[in-house]
Write a protein that holds these residues in place. Structure first.
Motif, PDB file in Angstrom:
ATOM      1  N   VAL A 168      -3.966   1.454  10.201  1.00  0.00           N
ATOM      2  CA  VAL A 168      -2.737   0.806   9.724  1.00  0.00           C
ATOM      3  C   VAL A 168      -2.661   0.868   8.197  1.00  0.00           C
ATOM      4  O   VAL A 168      -1.600   1.169   7.619  1.00  0.00           O
ATOM      5  N   LEU A 169      -3.782   0.605   7.530  1.00  0.00           N
ATOM      6  CA  LEU A 169      -3.819   0.622   6.060  1.00  0.00           C
ATOM      7  C   LEU A 169      -3.526   2.018   5.517  1.00  0.00           C
ATOM      8  O   LEU A 169      -2.739   2.179   4.573  1.00  0.00           O
ATOM      9  N   ILE A 170      -4.118   3.049   6.110  1.00  0.00           N
ATOM     10  CA  ILE A 170      -3.887   4.416   5.632  1.00  0.00           C
ATOM     11  C   ILE A 170      -2.456   4.848   5.913  1.00  0.00           C
ATOM     12  O   ILE A 170      -1.848   5.585   5.119  1.00  0.00           O
ATOM     13  N   ALA A 171      -1.883   4.391   7.017  1.00  0.00           N
ATOM     14  CA  ALA A 171      -0.478   4.708   7.305  1.00  0.00           C
ATOM     15  C   ALA A 171       0.436   4.119   6.227  1.00  0.00           C
ATOM     16  O   ALA A 171       1.362   4.793   5.747  1.00  0.00           O
ATOM     17  N   LEU A 172       0.170   2.882   5.824  1.00  0.00           N
ATOM     18  CA  LEU A 172       0.940   2.279   4.736  1.00  0.00           C
ATOM     19  C   LEU A 172       0.745   3.041   3.423  1.00  0.00           C
ATOM     20  O   LEU A 172       1.704   3.286   2.677  1.00  0.00           O
ATOM     21  N   SER A 173      -0.489   3.422   3.152  1.00  0.00           N
ATOM     22  CA  SER A 173      -0.782   4.163   1.934  1.00  0.00           C
ATOM     23  C   SER A 173      -0.063   5.511   1.922  1.00  0.00           C
ATOM     24  O   SER A 173       0.457   5.940   0.879  1.00  0.00           O
ATOM     25  N   THR A 174      -0.030   6.181   3.061  1.00  0.00           N
ATOM     26  CA  THR A 174       0.667   7.470   3.153  1.00  0.00           C
ATOM     27  C   THR A 174       2.150   7.295   2.854  1.00  0.00           C
ATOM     28  O   THR A 174       2.749   8.089   2.109  1.00  0.00           O
ATOM     29  N   PHE A 175       2.744   6.249   3.402  1.00  0.00           N
ATOM     30  CA  PHE A 175       4.176   5.996   3.177  1.00  0.00           C
ATOM     31  C   PHE A 175       4.476   5.827   1.687  1.00  0.00           C
ATOM     32  O   PHE A 175       5.397   6.458   1.144  1.00  0.00           O
ATOM     33  N   PHE A 176       3.687   5.012   0.991  1.00  0.00           N
ATOM     34  CA  PHE A 176       3.964   4.749  -0.422  1.00  0.00           C
ATOM     35  C   PHE A 176       3.592   5.935  -1.305  1.00  0.00           C
ATOM     36  O   PHE A 176       4.211   6.143  -2.353  1.00  0.00           O
ATOM     37  N   ASN A 177       2.596   6.725  -0.899  1.00  0.00           N
ATOM     38  CA  ASN A 177       2.264   7.914  -1.671  1.00  0.00           C
ATOM     39  C   ASN A 177       3.330   8.987  -1.547  1.00  0.00           C
ATOM     40  O   ASN A 177       3.502   9.799  -2.457  1.00  0.00           O
TER      41      ASN A 177
END
Length: 482
Positions: A152-161
Motif C-alpha cells: 500500500v505504501l509503495i503504491a502511494l509513493s508511485t502515485f506521487f512520484n
C-alpha cells in the motif's frame, strides 16, 4: 543575461541532453530530499533493537564512527555534484569522472540496492501502524501483514512520484518540517524523563552474542544499524536537473542532510538510553519492541502514539525519497541507452515532467520483493543487509574513480571543492568504504542466518548480481552513449 534556469540547462545541452525536467527545487527542498532519505525517525525506529541487542547501551559509539566515515564520502560526493550537475547521481558522476563501463557497473549495483531499500523502508509501517491502532494488523502473520502494508505504501509513493516534482517537493518539504519538529520534541521529552546520566553510553553490561573479534565483535555487528541509516545522502545530487542552481545548492544539501541526520540521531539515541525505565528489558532488543516500545513506556500511550504517528509519516516521506532517487537513476541509465527497454524507461511525462515509466517500474519491483517477504521473511532480512553492502560498493567505486583522477593530476587543487584537503579526504573515503563493506558483508549468523549459504549471503547474492549484470551489459553495451 540568461535566466538562472536557462544557465543551469547549459550543462545539459553541452553534454548532449535535452532539458526535460522542471527546475523547482530550492535550497531547503534539495536538503529535504536528502534528509527524507536518511530519515532518522524511520531508520533508528526500525533498527534500534538491532544495535541494542548486540552491544547494549554502548552501541551508541558506532553512530559517530559511522558518521565520520560517511562524512568523508559526502565531501567527495559534494565535489562531484558541483562538477557534474546531472540526473543520475553517482551513475552520472562515475560515467564522466571514470568511464561509461564503470558508470554502468555502479548504476547497476546501486539500482539493485535502492530497490531492496525501497521494500525495506516500506516494511517500517508494520512497526508503527499496528502500534497506533490494532486494526492495522489485518493479517495474523506479521511478515504477511508487513508485506500488505508495504505494498500500500509503495503504491502511494508511485502515485506521487508520477504526479510531478512540485507535489513531491511539497510532500517531502512538509514531511521533513514535521519530522524535524517531532524529532526535537521527542528528544526534549526523553531527556526530560531521564532516569540516569549520559554515562550510560559507556555501559557494555548487556552485550550481544557476536562470536569472534573479542569485545569489538558486538560493536562491529551493531554498526549495521548506523550504516543502514546513514546512506542515501547523495539524493540531492541525483535530483540536480530539478534543482535551481545545482552546482551551488546540491553539494551544500548533501552535507547538510548528513550533518542534520547525524546530530539529531545522536541526541535521539542518548535520549532513549537515559530515559529507558529498565535497560535489562528484553523487549528493547526485540523487533517487536525496540524504540517504539521504549517511547510508549516513557511518555505514556497518548503522547507516545503521537511520536509513533510521526515515525509512520517519516516512513512515508522516506519511501517517496527512495522511490524518487531510484526512478531517476533508472531514467538516467535509460537516457544513455545503458539498459534494456531504454526507449520506454527514458521517457519524461510531457505535463508532469517526471520519469513516469521508470517510477512505475521501480514501484512494481519493490512490491515484487514484498510479495517474496510474504513467505520468506528471513530471505528479505538478509537481502536488506546485503543491499547496504551494494550501496557502499557503489560508493567505493565512485570515490575510487575520483581518487585515481586525483593521483593522475586530473583534479587540480584550485578547482577542487575541497581544496588542499581533497586528497587526504578522498583516501580516507576509499579506506572507509573497504572497511564498511568488509564489516557488513562478514558472514554473521545474527544478520544472515545459521546455514552456510545464509551466512555467506553477501558473497552469494553479490555474485548473482554481478553475473546478471555481465549478461545485461553484453546486451546493451553497443548502445551506451560515450
Amino acid at each position: 543575461m540568461p535566466k538562472p534556469a536557462e544557465a543551469d540547462d547549459r550543462d545539459l545541452t553541452r553534454a548532449g541532453y535535452v532539458p526535460q525536467f522542471r527546475r523547482g527545487l530550492g535550497s531547503f527542498a534539495a536538503f529535504a530530499a536528502g534528509f527524507s532519505y536518511l530519515s532518522i525517525l524511520t531508520g533508528i525506529v526500525q533498527n534500534f533493537h538491532l544495535g541494542y541487542r548486540e552491544a547494549g547501551p554502548a552501541f551508541f559509539w558506532t553512530w559517530p564512527v559511522v558518521f565520520a566515515g560517511q562524512f568523508c564520502l559526502a565531501l567527495c560526493f559534494a565535489e562531484l555534484a558541483r562538477r557534474y550537475p546531472f540526473c543520475g547521481g553517482i551513475y552520472a558522476w562515475a560515467t564522466r569522472s571514470g568511464s561509461p563501463v564503470l558508470g554502468w557497473l555502479i548504476g547497476w549495483v546501486y539500482l539493485a540496492s535502492l530497490v531492496v531499500t525501497l521494500a525495506a523502508v516500506a516494511l517500517a509501517w508494520q512497526i508503527t501502524l499496528p502500534a497506533l491502532w490494532p486494526g492495522f494488523q489485518i493479517l495474523d502473520t506479521p511478515a504477511r501483514n508487513a508485506a500488505l502494508l508495504g505494498i500500500v505504501l509503495i503504491a502511494l509513493s508511485t502515485f506521487f512520484n508520477v504526479l510531478g516534482t512540485r507535489w513531491l517537493a511539497l510532500l517531502m518539504t512538509t514531511g521533513v518540517v514535521v519530522e524535524l519538529v517531532a524529532a526535537l520534541a521527542l528528544i526534549a521529552l526523553l531527556l526530560g524523563h531521564a532516569v540516569r546520566g549520559p554515562a550510560v553510553v559507556l555501559d557494555v553490561g548487556i552485550p550481544g552474542s557476536t562470536a569472534g573479534f573479542g569485545t569489538v565483535g558486538p560493536f562491529l555487528t551493531a554498526a549495521v544499524m548506523a550504516a543502514y541509516v546513514m546512506y542515501g545522502f547523495d539524493t540531492a545530487g541525483t535530483l540536480s536537473e530539478e534543482t535551481i542552481d545545482p552546482r551551488r545548492r546540491a553539494p551544500r544539501a548533501i552535507l547538510q542532510a548528513l550533518l542534520a541526520a547525524a546530530g539529531l540521531g545522536a541526541l535521539l539515541l542518548i535520549g532513549a538510553l537515559v530515559s529507558a525505565p529498565d535497560l535489562a528489558d528484553p523487549l528493547l532488543s526485540d523487533g517487536a519492541g525496540g524504540l517504539p516500545y521504549l517511547i510508549t513506556q516513557v511518555l505514556g500511550e497518548t503522547r507516545g502514539s503521537v511520536f509513533v504517528a510521526a515515525a509512520a509519516l517519516a516512513a512515508f516521506i522516506c519511501t517517496l525519497a527512495v522511490h524518487a532517487i531510484t526512478s531517476r537513476i533508472l531514467f538516467a541509465m535509460a537516457r544513455d541507452r545503458a539498459i534494456p527497454f531504454a526507449s520506454r524507461l527514458g521517457r519524461v511525462h510531457p505535463e508532469h515532467r517526471t520519469p513516469h515509466v521508470a517510477a512505475i517500474v521501480v514501484g512494481v519491483l519493490g512490491c515484487a520483493l514484498l510479495v517474496v517477504n510474504w513467505n520468506a521473511e528471513r530471505l528479505i532480512t538478509a537481502l536488506v543487509c546485503v543491499s547496504i553492502v551494494w550501496s557502499n560498493l557503489a560508493y567505493l567505486l565512485t570515490t575510487g574513480s575520483l581518487l585515481v583522477n586525483r593521483l593522475r593530476g586530473r583534479v587540480s587543487t584550485g578547482d577542487s571543492y575541497l581544496g588542499c584537503w581533497g586528497l587526504p579526504v578522498n583516501v580516507l573515503a576509499v579506506g572507509w568504504g573497504f572497511a564498511l563493506i568488509l564489516n557488513i558483508g562478514w558472514p554473521r549468523e545474527q544478520l544472515y542466518g545459521s546455514e552456510w549459504y545464509e551466512r555467506y549471503g553477501a558473497v552469494l547474492y553479490s555474485g548473482v548480481l554481478l553475473v546478471a549484470g555481465v549478461v545485461v551489459y553484453r546486451v546493451v553495451r553497443r548502445g551506451i552513449v560515450r
